[in-house]
Scaffold this motif. Structure first.
Motif, mmCIF file in Angstrom:
data_model
loop_
_atom_site.group_PDB
_atom_site.id
_atom_site.type_symbol
_atom_site.label_atom_id
_atom_site.label_comp_id
_atom_site.label_asym_id
_atom_site.label_seq_id
_atom_site.Cartn_x
_atom_site.Cartn_y
_atom_site.Cartn_z
ATOM 1 N N GLY A 87 1.041 -0.966 0.267
ATOM 2 C CA GLY A 87 -0.134 -0.183 0.354
ATOM 3 C C GLY A 87 0.576 1.623 0.121
ATOM 4 N N ARG A 88 0.318 2.437 -0.070
ATOM 5 C CA ARG A 88 1.092 3.191 -0.269
ATOM 6 C C ARG A 88 0.356 5.066 0.829
ATOM 7 N NH1 ARG A 88 -1.364 7.289 -2.976
ATOM 8 N NH2 ARG A 88 -3.126 6.920 -4.933
ATOM 9 N N MET A 89 0.617 5.744 1.437
ATOM 10 C CA MET A 89 -0.244 6.395 1.949
ATOM 11 C C MET A 89 -0.351 7.476 1.124
ATOM 12 S SD MET A 89 0.170 5.920 4.812
ATOM 13 C CE MET A 89 -0.266 6.748 6.518
ATOM 14 N N VAL A 90 -2.366 7.656 1.521
ATOM 15 C CA VAL A 90 -2.720 8.899 0.527
ATOM 16 C C VAL A 90 -2.753 9.958 1.457
ATOM 17 C CG1 VAL A 90 -3.917 7.342 -0.455
ATOM 18 C CG2 VAL A 90 -4.889 7.624 1.125
ATOM 19 N N THR A 91 -3.283 10.070 2.665
ATOM 20 C CA THR A 91 -2.732 11.301 3.574
ATOM 21 C C THR A 91 -1.932 10.983 4.679
ATOM 22 O OG1 THR A 91 -4.870 10.559 4.951
ATOM 23 C CG2 THR A 91 -5.348 11.291 3.291
ATOM 24 N N ARG A 92 -1.876 11.809 5.101
ATOM 25 C CA ARG A 92 -1.016 11.425 6.500
ATOM 26 C C ARG A 92 -1.734 10.815 7.750
ATOM 27 N NH1 ARG A 92 -1.598 15.992 9.615
ATOM 28 N NH2 ARG A 92 -1.088 14.349 11.656
ATOM 29 N N ALA A 93 -2.840 10.126 7.490
ATOM 30 C CA ALA A 93 -3.371 8.971 8.403
ATOM 31 C C ALA A 93 -3.608 7.955 7.490
ATOM 32 C CB ALA A 93 -4.118 10.269 9.136
ATOM 33 N N LEU A 94 -3.423 7.822 6.103
ATOM 34 C CA LEU A 94 -4.386 7.064 6.000
ATOM 35 C C LEU A 94 -4.152 5.927 4.511
ATOM 36 C CD1 LEU A 94 -7.344 5.417 5.762
ATOM 37 C CD2 LEU A 94 -8.211 7.020 4.121
ATOM 38 N N ARG A 95 -3.659 4.833 4.792
ATOM 39 C CA ARG A 95 -2.813 4.454 3.918
ATOM 40 C C ARG A 95 -4.188 3.350 3.216
ATOM 41 N NH1 ARG A 95 1.710 2.268 3.638
ATOM 42 N NH2 ARG A 95 2.646 2.601 5.907
ATOM 43 N N GLU A 96 -3.451 3.013 1.702
ATOM 44 C CA GLU A 96 -4.686 2.271 0.892
ATOM 45 C C GLU A 96 -4.164 1.521 0.494
ATOM 46 O OE1 GLU A 96 -5.895 5.207 -3.079
ATOM 47 O OE2 GLU A 96 -7.642 5.039 -1.099
ATOM 48 N N LEU A 97 -4.760 0.242 -0.353
ATOM 49 C CA LEU A 97 -3.822 -0.656 -0.627
ATOM 50 C C LEU A 97 -4.723 -0.500 -2.366
ATOM 51 C CD1 LEU A 97 -4.857 -3.599 1.305
ATOM 52 C CD2 LEU A 97 -2.675 -2.759 0.898
ATOM 53 N N ASP A 103 -4.168 -13.449 -5.977
ATOM 54 C CA ASP A 103 -3.656 -14.521 -7.230
ATOM 55 C C ASP A 103 -2.801 -15.373 -6.157
ATOM 56 O OD1 ASP A 103 -4.417 -13.009 -9.060
ATOM 57 O OD2 ASP A 103 -2.281 -12.275 -9.694
ATOM 58 N N THR A 104 -1.716 -15.103 -5.131
ATOM 59 C CA THR A 104 -1.932 -15.879 -3.893
ATOM 60 C C THR A 104 -2.454 -16.629 -3.074
ATOM 61 O OG1 THR A 104 0.221 -13.852 -3.516
ATOM 62 C CG2 THR A 104 -0.157 -15.983 -2.270
ATOM 63 N N PHE A 105 -3.924 -16.518 -2.768
ATOM 64 C CA PHE A 105 -4.634 -17.379 -2.598
ATOM 65 C C PHE A 105 -5.340 -18.061 -3.273
ATOM 66 C CE2 PHE A 105 -5.585 -15.627 1.580
ATOM 67 C CZ PHE A 105 -6.185 -16.336 2.059
ATOM 68 N N GLU A 106 -5.740 -17.786 -4.843
ATOM 69 C CA GLU A 106 -5.357 -18.617 -6.395
ATOM 70 C C GLU A 106 -4.760 -19.672 -6.179
ATOM 71 O OE1 GLU A 106 -8.486 -20.461 -8.617
ATOM 72 O OE2 GLU A 106 -9.094 -18.119 -6.737
ATOM 73 N N GLU A 113 -5.840 -1.412 -6.409
ATOM 74 C CA GLU A 113 -6.438 -2.823 -6.811
ATOM 75 C C GLU A 113 -5.953 -3.494 -7.566
ATOM 76 O OE1 GLU A 113 -10.895 -3.746 -8.138
ATOM 77 O OE2 GLU A 113 -10.447 -1.871 -7.067
ATOM 78 N N LYS A 114 -4.986 -2.664 -8.606
ATOM 79 C CA LYS A 114 -4.301 -3.586 -9.629
ATOM 80 C C LYS A 114 -3.282 -4.371 -9.026
ATOM 81 C CE LYS A 114 -6.609 -1.003 -13.205
ATOM 82 N NZ LYS A 114 -6.780 0.241 -13.464
ATOM 83 N N THR A 115 -2.963 -3.434 -8.192
ATOM 84 C CA THR A 115 -1.576 -4.441 -7.954
ATOM 85 C C THR A 115 -1.715 -5.155 -6.412
ATOM 86 O OG1 THR A 115 -0.613 -2.613 -6.444
ATOM 87 C CG2 THR A 115 0.190 -2.526 -8.872
ATOM 88 N N ASP A 116 -1.681 -4.275 -5.448
ATOM 89 C CA ASP A 116 -1.381 -4.872 -4.102
ATOM 90 C C ASP A 116 -2.648 -5.794 -4.222
ATOM 91 O OD1 ASP A 116 0.482 -3.504 -3.203
ATOM 92 O OD2 ASP A 116 -0.620 -2.001 -2.542
ATOM 93 N N ILE A 117 -4.251 -5.634 -3.918
ATOM 94 C CA ILE A 117 -5.428 -6.314 -3.987
ATOM 95 C C ILE A 117 -4.686 -7.634 -4.682
ATOM 96 C CG2 ILE A 117 -7.686 -6.839 -3.439
ATOM 97 C CD1 ILE A 117 -7.139 -4.183 -2.753
#
Length: 178
Positions: free
Chosen positions: A76-86, A97-100, A88-92
């Motif tokens: 993920g990457r920080m989108v604000t000082r207090a919020l990280r986001e995963l 794919d790992t679970f599959e 969809e196209k890379t992290d999730i």
């Protein structure tokens, strides 16, 4: 009989022994219900900065007697000082794919990211489900700098930073005094 569930739980649930949590976790593992655990990075939610984990439980596991561990704490990457986001196209996608691949029996362990462990491996760890315990640490590339030289350089840099810190501390005291 073919039910599956995904849970979001505080990381404490992975290892806590208080209030009978360890016994509950042990029985869930011994019943071979845990399909996978994903440790997520902190700051994913507006309401709390604590890190959480995803638990995937299944009554109809394709990989019986095995559990997938994924350590996604560095994703993920920080989108604000207090919020990280995963992303969809890379992290999730990588996690999915790992679970599959795990379900299909084609997954190979990736040091520092994922590992497949048996129920016996988990029992040997006192039924603690913290992914970092199982996936290990990713190997770092050698930068080619000999250890002795690197240590000398870093020690010198640290000494310089300490000197600068003392100079700034004196400056602050001087300013506060005036």
């Amino acid at each position: 009989p073919t039910g599956r569930i995904g849970l979001v739980l505080a990381n404490g649930a992975l290892s806590s022994q208080s209030g009978g949590e360890g016994t509950i976790r042990q029985r869930i593992i011994e019943a071979d219900l845990v399909e996978g655990i994903v440790a997520l990075p902190n700051q994913l939610f507006y309401s709390t900065g604590i890190p959480v984990s995803l638990w995937f439980l299944s009554r109809y596991k394709q990989q019986k007697g095995k559990v997938l561990f994924v350590d996604a704490r560095n994703m993920g990457r920080m989108v604000t000082r207090a919020l990280r986001e995963l992303d969809e196209k890379t992290d999730i996608k990588k996690i999915a794919d790992t679970f599959e691949a795990f379900r299909n029996g084609t997954l190979e362990d990736e040091k520092g990211f994922c590992a497949v462990k048996t129920l016996q491996d988990i029992a040997a760890q006192d039924f603690i489900l913290t992914p970092g315990r199982y996936v290990g640490i990713a190997e770092q590339e050698d930068d080619g700098e000999p250890f002795a030289e690197k240590m000398q350089r870093l020690t010198s840099e640290l000494s310089g930073l300490f000197a600068e810190s003392h100079r700034l501390e004196d400056e602050i005291k001087k300013q506060l005094g005036s």
